[in-house]
Each structure stands twice: as C-alpha cells, then as structure tokens.
Design a protein around this motif. Sequence first.
Motif, PDB file in Angstrom:
ATOM      1  N   SER A  74      37.788 -49.650 -52.851  1.00  0.00           N
ATOM      2  CA  SER A  74      38.743 -48.518 -53.694  1.00  0.00           C
ATOM      3  C   SER A  74      38.133 -48.384 -54.978  1.00  0.00           C
ATOM      4  O   SER A  74      37.760 -49.294 -55.614  1.00  0.00           O
ATOM      5  N   ILE A 118      42.412 -48.355 -48.427  1.00  0.00           N
ATOM      6  CA  ILE A 118      41.649 -47.169 -49.176  1.00  0.00           C
ATOM      7  C   ILE A 118      40.123 -47.486 -48.897  1.00  0.00           C
ATOM      8  O   ILE A 118      39.790 -48.361 -48.967  1.00  0.00           O
ATOM      9  N   TYR A 119      39.556 -46.095 -48.607  1.00  0.00           N
ATOM     10  CA  TYR A 119      38.136 -46.133 -48.252  1.00  0.00           C
ATOM     11  C   TYR A 119      37.559 -44.856 -49.106  1.00  0.00           C
ATOM     12  O   TYR A 119      37.646 -43.857 -48.619  1.00  0.00           O
ATOM     13  N   ASN A 120      37.197 -44.817 -50.219  1.00  0.00           N
ATOM     14  CA  ASN A 120      36.664 -43.969 -51.255  1.00  0.00           C
ATOM     15  C   ASN A 120      35.703 -44.331 -52.162  1.00  0.00           C
ATOM     16  O   ASN A 120      35.536 -43.394 -53.046  1.00  0.00           O
TER      17      ASN A 120
END
Length: 359
Positions: free
Chosen positions: A166, A228-230
Amino acid sequence: MKVAIIGCGKIGLDFHAPAYLKNSNAEIKYFCNTSIQKADAAVKRFNCGKAVRDYKEILEDPDLDAVSVCTPNTSHAQITIDFLNAGKSVLCEKPIAATFEDALKMQEAQRSSNKILAIALVNRYNNCVNLVKAYIESGKLGEVFHVYASFRDYRSIPGLGGAFTSREASGGGVLIDWGVHFLDAIMYCLNDPKPLTVSAETFCKLGKNINDYVYKNMWAGPPIKDGIYNVEDSVVGLIRTTGPVISFNGAWAQNIDHKEKYIDFMGDEGGIRFEFGNDFTFYTSEDEKLISYKPGFEKGNSFENEINAFVEAVENLIGGGDASLISDLPSDINTVIITSEIMQAIYDSAEIHKEVSLV
Ligand SMILES: NC(=O)c1ccc[n+]([C@@H]2O[C@H](COP(=O)([O-])OP(=O)(O)OC[C@H]3O[C@@H](n4cnc5c(N)ncnc54)[C@H](O)[C@@H]3O)[C@@H](O)[C@H]2O)c1
C-alpha cells in the motif's frame, strides 16, 4: 543514555532492542507501540522499560535522551520531527521517509534542534561493505566507471494486500524496501558522487490481481485478498553521476525462477562482485594472468555497530557540544539525504516516463 523504541515490530525488537541492551551505556526506558499489547510483550520479553501506546506521552520526559523510530515508512517523518523538536536525538529506520520532501523536513528539524539524526542504513556499518569501499578508495579497481545492482526474486511480493503493497503505508514497493539498501551502499562506497540525471521505469504488474497471484514466497504475512496493491513490484533505471554511471534492476516478483542480490563495481583495472549480505570477489589481472579472490574479513554485527556508533554520538552530545560537529556518523541525515533525492527522482522519472535532471 536512556532510549525508547518506537514501534515494537520485527526490526525494533529483533535488532534495535538487543543491540541497546548489549551496550553498557544505554538503557531502554520505554517500548512504544500503537497496539499496546505489543509494547507490553516487549517489556516482558526484555524485562525492562515501560509500555506506552502513544509516543506523544513521552516526548516531554526530560530523562529521555534518544529514540529509535522503527515504525512503517510513511510515519518516519512526523515521529522523527516531533522527537527532534522535543530535544531528543533520533535513530530512524530506513528509508529516511516516503518522499524527499519529508526527508528535507527531517533534515531541517535536525538542524534547528541541533540533536543527532541518524538513519539506519545499516550497510554503512557492515564490515564487508567497508572493505569494498576501502578497495575502491585504494585504487585497486582503477577508474570505476559503471556500477550495476541487481535485487531480484521469483514471485516474492511481501504481505500482498497489506502495508508493504500500500503506497499510503509504505510510500512505494521494491525500490523503497530493497532498493534503498543497494543504492545507499553504492553511494557510500563511491563517496557520494553527485547525481546528474535519472531515468527509470517502475512496474506494478504481477500482484495486481491479488486473488490470481501465485507465489513462491509470501514473507511478512499472508495475502489479504481484499487488500491494496498499488506499489511497484519491479523497477529498472540508470543514474548518471559526476562519478560512475549506476544502473539497476530490482524485482520483488518476476516470472523467472531466479533470485539474485548483488552489486558489481566495474573499474578499468579491477572489478568487484559484492554478494549482498555476504562477501565479495575481487577480479583483476597480474603478471599477464587473470586472478580473482575473496578477501577475508571479520563478519561482525552491523546492527550492533550501528547502535554503538549512535550511542557514542549521543553520549558525546550529552557531554556538551554541537551536533553538527559531533556527528561524523556515516549515516548522519546530512550525508544520506542524497539517497532520498535519488529515490524520489527514480519515482518521478517513472511517473512522467522521461529522464529527470538533478542539476
Ligand atoms: N534496516 C533494515 O534492514 C530493516 C529491516 C526491516 C525493516 N526495516 C524498516 O523498519 C521499519 C519497520 O519495519 P518492521 O519490519 O519492523 O515492521 P513491523 O510491521 O514488524 O513493525 C512496525 C511496528 O510499528 C507499530 N507502529 C505503527 N505506527 C506506530 C506509531 N505511530 N507509534 C508506535 N508504533 C507504531 C506497528 O504496530 C508495528 O508493531 C520500516 O520502516 C522498515 O523499512 C529496516
């Protein structure tokens, strides 16, 4: 000297606390963690100190000389600045901060407080890294013209969906987590040449569909399927400097079953492959023959070296003096801030898909 550990996770408890306890000049007064159970457990484990939930409770303790900031990346800046402004010296974990802008604010707080701010870029206290640096400085490699770093692993994104992936919690992915150690070790060994231009690309590819990602390693916790994967899982780039060109290729995850972590220092008379975290091989020619060997060195404990140097610097400051004169620590904020500038330029270049000039 009385210290507090802020953040009772892996690095705080497995590395900072034991190293302070081994140093006869240091005493741990507090263990602080937002989830108080972790702080309580630390007090029990080390049989010293007091557990606190909020670091603000201890800012004004006149007895407290210094803190280790061992919290997630995006909280480094605020916690460090608050302690410096309260008159405490700080050893902050790497990376300095999530952005160069925050790193500059930390540097400013160090200057106005006149306390010590060291960053736990622990390779600067590694005996092998120091021997590589000595080889380069002695001229054994001749002119070092190119340095290449590879930090790549096979499908090994950490804690997918959690803090590591994240941006809000970590500020970035493999570059800010692994790359910072490699870039900083390179800058240290080269005596900090000035960066001129940076060109880079980052890729957020393999983990983007969290549910479909098949992994070999999942360190730092199980995948959080609705997480979350950003952040980037791989990065590639080239930095021109007033010294050698630096290029690198990093990946938490790649579709190649291979793991490698090394830095190649390429000179016109000799070369070094530094196997990160281990040893190095020196290559050259002598009497018309090619030779290579692994120099011997005492392994030592980099974390203990780092904490001992910090304790000594703070003790000197307590003894009276000016932090800017006392702190010749290799990891002083004023020395290592260049690594943060380069990392920011890497992210900026990747975002605009163009070269970034730093001059
Ligand atoms: N030098 C190294 O080789 C190395 C290795 C691992 C981690 N690190 C760095 O250390 C830092 C922590 O990493 P970790 O692996 O120990 O993480 P971790 O998640 O194991 O521990 C972090 C702890 O901080 C606590 N925390 C979060 N916000 C807090 C706050 N405001 N006040 C008090 N406690 C708070 C969390 O609850 C957690 O217990 C990161 O910045 C990481 O990059 C450095």
